[in-house]
Write a protein that holds these residues in place. Structure first.
Motif, mmCIF file in Angstrom:
data_model
loop_
_atom_site.group_PDB
_atom_site.id
_atom_site.type_symbol
_atom_site.label_atom_id
_atom_site.label_comp_id
_atom_site.label_asym_id
_atom_site.label_seq_id
_atom_site.Cartn_x
_atom_site.Cartn_y
_atom_site.Cartn_z
ATOM 1 N N PRO A 279 0.806 -1.235 0.000
ATOM 2 C CA PRO A 279 0.000 0.000 0.000
ATOM 3 C C PRO A 279 0.835 1.279 0.000
ATOM 4 O O PRO A 279 1.662 1.480 0.874
ATOM 5 N N ASP A 280 0.617 2.107 -1.024
ATOM 6 C CA ASP A 280 1.211 3.428 -1.181
ATOM 7 C C ASP A 280 2.706 3.492 -0.870
ATOM 8 O O ASP A 280 3.177 4.370 -0.157
ATOM 9 N N GLN A 281 3.454 2.555 -1.430
ATOM 10 C CA GLN A 281 4.915 2.527 -1.266
ATOM 11 C C GLN A 281 5.576 3.214 -2.457
ATOM 12 O O GLN A 281 5.060 3.176 -3.575
ATOM 13 N N PRO A 282 6.742 3.830 -2.243
ATOM 14 C CA PRO A 282 7.452 4.432 -3.368
ATOM 15 C C PRO A 282 7.981 3.349 -4.309
ATOM 16 O O PRO A 282 8.172 2.199 -3.911
ATOM 17 N N MET A 283 8.214 3.753 -5.548
ATOM 18 C CA MET A 283 8.743 2.832 -6.550
ATOM 19 C C MET A 283 9.935 3.472 -7.245
ATOM 20 O O MET A 283 10.122 4.685 -7.182
ATOM 21 N N ALA B 273 10.579 -2.103 -12.902
ATOM 22 C CA ALA B 273 9.998 -1.361 -11.788
ATOM 23 C C ALA B 273 10.215 -2.141 -10.499
ATOM 24 O O ALA B 273 10.089 -3.369 -10.469
ATOM 25 N N PHE B 274 10.542 -1.400 -9.456
ATOM 26 C CA PHE B 274 10.744 -1.979 -8.130
ATOM 27 C C PHE B 274 9.898 -1.220 -7.119
ATOM 28 O O PHE B 274 9.763 0.000 -7.213
ATOM 29 N N VAL B 275 9.361 -1.935 -6.141
ATOM 30 C CA VAL B 275 8.725 -1.311 -4.989
ATOM 31 C C VAL B 275 9.832 -1.122 -3.956
ATOM 32 O O VAL B 275 10.586 -2.052 -3.675
ATOM 33 N N VAL B 276 9.945 0.089 -3.408
ATOM 34 C CA VAL B 276 10.966 0.376 -2.396
ATOM 35 C C VAL B 276 10.301 0.276 -1.030
ATOM 36 O O VAL B 276 9.448 1.094 -0.682
ATOM 37 N N LEU B 277 10.686 -0.741 -0.273
ATOM 38 C CA LEU B 277 10.099 -0.977 1.052
ATOM 39 C C LEU B 277 10.710 -0.017 2.077
ATOM 40 O O LEU B 277 11.772 0.567 1.824
ATOM 41 N N PRO B 278 10.069 0.159 3.247
ATOM 42 C CA PRO B 278 10.589 1.086 4.266
ATOM 43 C C PRO B 278 12.031 0.801 4.687
ATOM 44 O O PRO B 278 12.764 1.713 5.053
ATOM 45 N N ASN B 279 12.474 -0.471 4.614
ATOM 46 C CA ASN B 279 13.853 -0.789 4.982
ATOM 47 C C ASN B 279 14.814 -0.647 3.793
ATOM 48 O O ASN B 279 15.938 -1.128 3.833
ATOM 49 N N ALA B 280 14.368 0.004 2.702
ATOM 50 C CA ALA B 280 15.146 0.280 1.483
ATOM 51 C C ALA B 280 15.357 -0.950 0.603
ATOM 52 O O ALA B 280 16.069 -0.880 -0.393
ATOM 53 N N THR B 281 14.728 -2.075 0.927
ATOM 54 C CA THR B 281 14.783 -3.252 0.073
ATOM 55 C C THR B 281 13.948 -2.986 -1.176
ATOM 56 O O THR B 281 12.877 -2.388 -1.097
ATOM 57 N N ARG B 282 14.438 -3.440 -2.307
ATOM 58 C CA ARG B 282 13.717 -3.269 -3.568
ATOM 59 C C ARG B 282 13.114 -4.607 -3.994
ATOM 60 O O ARG B 282 13.828 -5.578 -4.144
ATOM 61 N N VAL B 283 11.792 -4.594 -4.191
ATOM 62 C CA VAL B 283 11.070 -5.794 -4.605
ATOM 63 C C VAL B 283 10.677 -5.620 -6.069
ATOM 64 O O VAL B 283 10.025 -4.637 -6.422
ATOM 65 N N PRO B 284 11.068 -6.567 -6.957
ATOM 66 C CA PRO B 284 10.701 -6.434 -8.375
ATOM 67 C C PRO B 284 9.190 -6.444 -8.568
ATOM 68 O O PRO B 284 8.488 -7.254 -7.977
ATOM 69 N N ALA B 285 8.695 -5.511 -9.386
ATOM 70 C CA ALA B 285 7.258 -5.435 -9.679
ATOM 71 C C ALA B 285 6.965 -5.918 -11.095
ATOM 72 O O ALA B 285 6.070 -6.717 -11.304
ATOM 73 N N THR C 139 8.107 7.927 -33.327
ATOM 74 C CA THR C 139 7.263 7.430 -34.405
ATOM 75 C C THR C 139 6.640 6.074 -34.096
ATOM 76 O O THR C 139 5.770 5.616 -34.819
ATOM 77 N N GLY C 140 7.081 5.422 -33.030
ATOM 78 C CA GLY C 140 6.491 4.134 -32.670
ATOM 79 C C GLY C 140 6.980 3.694 -31.314
ATOM 80 O O GLY C 140 8.082 4.019 -30.901
ATOM 81 N N LEU C 141 6.134 2.941 -30.592
ATOM 82 C CA LEU C 141 6.474 2.446 -29.263
ATOM 83 C C LEU C 141 5.796 1.100 -29.078
ATOM 84 O O LEU C 141 4.592 0.983 -29.282
ATOM 85 N N VAL C 142 6.576 0.070 -28.696
ATOM 86 C CA VAL C 142 6.012 -1.268 -28.517
ATOM 87 C C VAL C 142 6.456 -1.813 -27.160
ATOM 88 O O VAL C 142 7.614 -2.194 -26.991
ATOM 89 N N PRO C 143 5.545 -1.833 -26.148
ATOM 90 C CA PRO C 143 5.895 -2.420 -24.853
ATOM 91 C C PRO C 143 5.602 -3.917 -24.835
ATOM 92 O O PRO C 143 4.667 -4.380 -25.458
ATOM 93 N N ASP C 144 6.419 -4.677 -24.096
ATOM 94 C CA ASP C 144 6.261 -6.121 -23.966
ATOM 95 C C ASP C 144 6.583 -6.489 -22.521
ATOM 96 O O ASP C 144 7.755 -6.507 -22.137
ATOM 97 N N PRO C 145 5.561 -6.760 -21.678
ATOM 98 C CA PRO C 145 5.807 -6.952 -20.247
ATOM 99 C C PRO C 145 6.261 -8.359 -19.879
ATOM 100 O O PRO C 145 5.925 -9.329 -20.540
ATOM 101 N N GLU C 146 7.042 -8.433 -18.793
ATOM 102 C CA GLU C 146 7.374 -9.688 -18.134
ATOM 103 C C GLU C 146 7.139 -9.437 -16.658
ATOM 104 O O GLU C 146 7.546 -8.408 -16.124
ATOM 105 N N LEU C 147 6.475 -10.371 -15.985
ATOM 106 C CA LEU C 147 6.148 -10.182 -14.575
ATOM 107 C C LEU C 147 6.836 -11.231 -13.721
ATOM 108 O O LEU C 147 6.909 -12.398 -14.107
ATOM 109 N N PRO C 148 7.361 -10.825 -12.536
ATOM 110 C CA PRO C 148 7.908 -11.814 -11.617
ATOM 111 C C PRO C 148 6.818 -12.792 -11.174
ATOM 112 O O PRO C 148 5.631 -12.465 -11.209
ATOM 113 N N GLN C 149 7.227 -13.966 -10.739
ATOM 114 C CA GLN C 149 6.302 -15.006 -10.288
ATOM 115 C C GLN C 149 5.362 -14.457 -9.220
ATOM 116 O O GLN C 149 5.785 -13.774 -8.303
#
Length: 186
Positions: free
Chosen positions: A68-72, A101-113, A140-150
């Motif tokens: 909830p409402d964590q910095p990224m 993208a990473f979620v930055v937890l209060p202890n400065a740990t980065r969790v992959p999003a 002139t063009g943009l193509v995103p292709d996502p991959e998500l952690p488990q």
């Protein structure tokens, strides 16, 4: 081979070959210069999307529920060397980039999003205004292709693509164009 035009008065002749452009792209890529880390602090205040899980809720509601409402943080880099081609009126390029993208937890740990591979086509045109040499860049063009952690849900890619295009159009392209500032021509 090209023969330069003959002129009887002083002139500036600028010639860029694909070899020169791609050599520069190769140099920047292999030197690791095509990396950038973005946080909320580095985004303009008027940017439509702040890097917080609450802002990402529209793309991935479960991310906000889980953190909830964590910095990224967003890590951007080139996956491979940009490819450039020269045409008589413009320089065309294809950029192969990734954004993680990473979620930055209060202890400065980065969790992959999520990891988003983004391929973009751009065109750069030289301009001469009065006695100033400059240029403009256009997406002139943009193509995103996502991959998500488990374990993370599917990302709403179309929505994210729309925001990315809007952000690049509103901030990225104007910033690139400001770097193409007009230089005085002797």
């Amino acid at each position: 081979p090209m023969t330069p035009p003959m002129a009887h008065e002083p002139m500036l002749l600028l010639a860029v070959t694909e070899f020169v452009a791609n050599s520069a792209a190769f140099t920047y890529f292999t030197a690791g210069a095509l990396h950038r880390t973005i946080s909320s602090d580095t985004l303009p205040r008027q940017f439509p999307l702040q890097l917080r899980t609450k802002s990402m809720e529209v793309f991935s509601p479960q991310l906000q529920e889980r953190y909830p409402d964590q910095p990224m943080e967003l890590h951007l880099w080139a996956r491979q060397q940009p490819l450039l081609s020269c045409h008589p009126d413009a320089l065309h390029g294809t950029l192969f980039s990734s954004a993680e993208a990473f979620v930055v937890l209060p202890n400065a740990t980065r969790v992959p999003a999520f990891l988003l591979n983004i391929d973009a086509n751009v065109t750069g045109k030289p301009t001469i205004t009065r006695n100033r040499l400059g240029g403009t860049v256009r997406l002139t063009g943009l193509v995103p292709d996502p991959e998500l952690p488990q374990g993370l849900p599917v990302l709403q890619v179309k929505r994210l693509e729309t925001v990315l295009k809007f952000g690049l159009w509103l901030f990225g392209v104007p910033q690139a164009n400001s770097k193409c500032c007009p230089c005085p021509v002797p």
